[in-house]
Design an enzyme around this catalytic site. Structure first.
Site, PDB file in Angstrom:
ATOM      1  N   THR A  48       0.847  -1.190   0.000  1.00 31.18           N
ATOM      2  CA  THR A  48       0.000   0.000   0.000  1.00 31.18           C
ATOM      3  C   THR A  48       0.883   1.242   0.000  1.00 31.18           C
ATOM      4  O   THR A  48       2.010   1.202   0.504  1.00 31.18           O
ATOM      5  CB  THR A  48      -0.915   0.068   1.244  1.00 31.18           C
ATOM      6  N   LYS A  57      -3.306   3.687   6.281  1.00 31.50           N
ATOM      7  CA  LYS A  57      -3.311   2.242   6.527  1.00 31.50           C
ATOM      8  C   LYS A  57      -1.985   1.794   7.112  1.00 31.50           C
ATOM      9  O   LYS A  57      -1.939   0.968   8.019  1.00 31.50           O
ATOM     10  CB  LYS A  57      -3.511   1.495   5.208  1.00 31.50           C
ATOM     11  N   ASP A 100      -7.394  -5.473   1.161  1.00 29.78           N
ATOM     12  CA  ASP A 100      -8.400  -4.781   0.378  1.00 29.78           C
ATOM     13  C   ASP A 100      -9.653  -4.694   1.233  1.00 29.78           C
ATOM     14  O   ASP A 100      -9.966  -5.628   1.977  1.00 29.78           O
ATOM     15  CB  ASP A 100      -8.684  -5.503  -0.937  1.00 29.78           C
ATOM     16  N   PHE A 103     -10.169   8.072   8.030  1.00 32.92           N
ATOM     17  CA  PHE A 103     -10.109   8.357   6.593  1.00 32.92           C
ATOM     18  C   PHE A 103     -11.275   7.655   5.896  1.00 32.92           C
ATOM     19  O   PHE A 103     -12.074   6.968   6.533  1.00 32.92           O
ATOM     20  CB  PHE A 103      -8.762   7.904   6.010  1.00 32.92           C
ATOM     21  N   GLY A 104     -11.349   7.835   4.586  1.00 29.18           N
ATOM     22  CA  GLY A 104     -12.371   7.149   3.795  1.00 29.18           C
ATOM     23  C   GLY A 104     -13.776   7.434   4.309  1.00 29.18           C
ATOM     24  O   GLY A 104     -14.157   8.586   4.554  1.00 29.18           O
ATOM     25  N   ASP A 149     -15.015   6.777   7.172  1.00 32.92           N
ATOM     26  CA  ASP A 149     -15.084   6.807   8.645  1.00 32.92           C
ATOM     27  C   ASP A 149     -16.118   7.795   9.209  1.00 32.92           C
ATOM     28  O   ASP A 149     -16.816   7.452  10.172  1.00 32.92           O
ATOM     29  CB  ASP A 149     -13.706   7.116   9.248  1.00 32.92           C
ATOM     30  N   HIS A 202     -12.734  -3.796  11.130  1.00 30.38           N
ATOM     31  CA  HIS A 202     -12.491  -4.810  10.100  1.00 30.38           C
ATOM     32  C   HIS A 202     -10.995  -5.057   9.913  1.00 30.38           C
ATOM     33  O   HIS A 202     -10.528  -6.183   9.983  1.00 30.38           O
ATOM     34  CB  HIS A 202     -13.120  -4.308   8.794  1.00 30.38           C
TER      35      HIS A 202
END
Ligand code: IMP
Length: 193
Positions: free
Chosen positions: A9, A14, A70, A150-151, A153, A178
């Site tokens: 990545t 991450k 992923d 992030f993302g 969240d 997760h």
């Protein structure tokens, strides 16, 4: 001496999350640090397929122990979307703000807010592949809450909590997330080697 593992990545969030969990015994290296500067392909139609594609890409290229993860957000009322398309939900620009806007738009007026994050990690060690999966159930909020993470969240509230991932500390999120669960399995496995 710490063993080296390449983590497929270039996402610093991450890398920080996983280094935080795995950091004691392994030194994580990015593809860029190993001279892999191009974007690593992920064009499979499952989360597990994408994780596997990314780890194999690194292994085939430089033959070192490595892993890739992923993740997909699966929303029940949207028949599992955005799922494997989570990063590109609102377009190829892969922009989290745009993705959240589209998600909230598609969920406007929808009563069933159930969703889950799923992470699959593909580890290649000693030339053999192993997979680990982590799931967290929760709900899509009706608006953004919090600024951490992030993302997706800011719009994901895990089951049993009254705050979103973006309102939690990194440690708290890692404990229940997760990716945290998938990484815990990865770490347990690495300890058996
Ligand atoms: P990928 O695993 O990097 O392909 O992630 C797919 C999409 O899910 C991206 O849009 C990420 O921003 C988002 N995503 C991955 N992990 C998380 C997370 O822990 N929280 C919120 N969004 C995430």
């Amino acid at each position: 001496m710490k063993r080296q593992l390449v983590f497929a990545t270039n996402n610093q969030n991450k890398l920080r999350e996983i280094s935080n969990i795995i950091g004691d015994r392994y030194e994580l290296k990015t593809p860029v640090a190993c001279g892999i500067l191009e974007e690593i392909p992920e064009d499979q139609n499952t989360i597990s397929g994408n994780a596997s594609q990314k780890s194999h890409y690194i292994f085939d290229k430089i033959g070192v122990d490595c892993f890739a993860d992923d993740t997909g957000l699966e929303v029940e009322a949207l028949q599992g979307a955005p799922g494997v398309h989570s990063a590109r939900y609102a377009g190829e620009q892969k922009n989290s703000e745009d993705n959240i806007n589209l998600l909230l738009q598609n969920m406007a007026g929808v009563e069933n807010r159930k969703a889950r994050f799923k992470t699959v990690i593909s580890l290649i060690i000693g030339g053999k592949e192993y997979q680990f999966e982590g799931i967290v159930n929760g709900f899509i909020t009706t608006e953004r809450h919090g600024t951490d993470g992030f993302g997706y969240d800011p719009v994901f509230r895990p089951e049993g909590y009254d705050v979103t991932f973006a309102e939690m500390s990194l440690e708290e999120k890692n404990r229940i997330s997760h990716r945290g669960k998938a990484v815990a399995q990865l770490v347990d496995f690495l300890k058996t080697l």
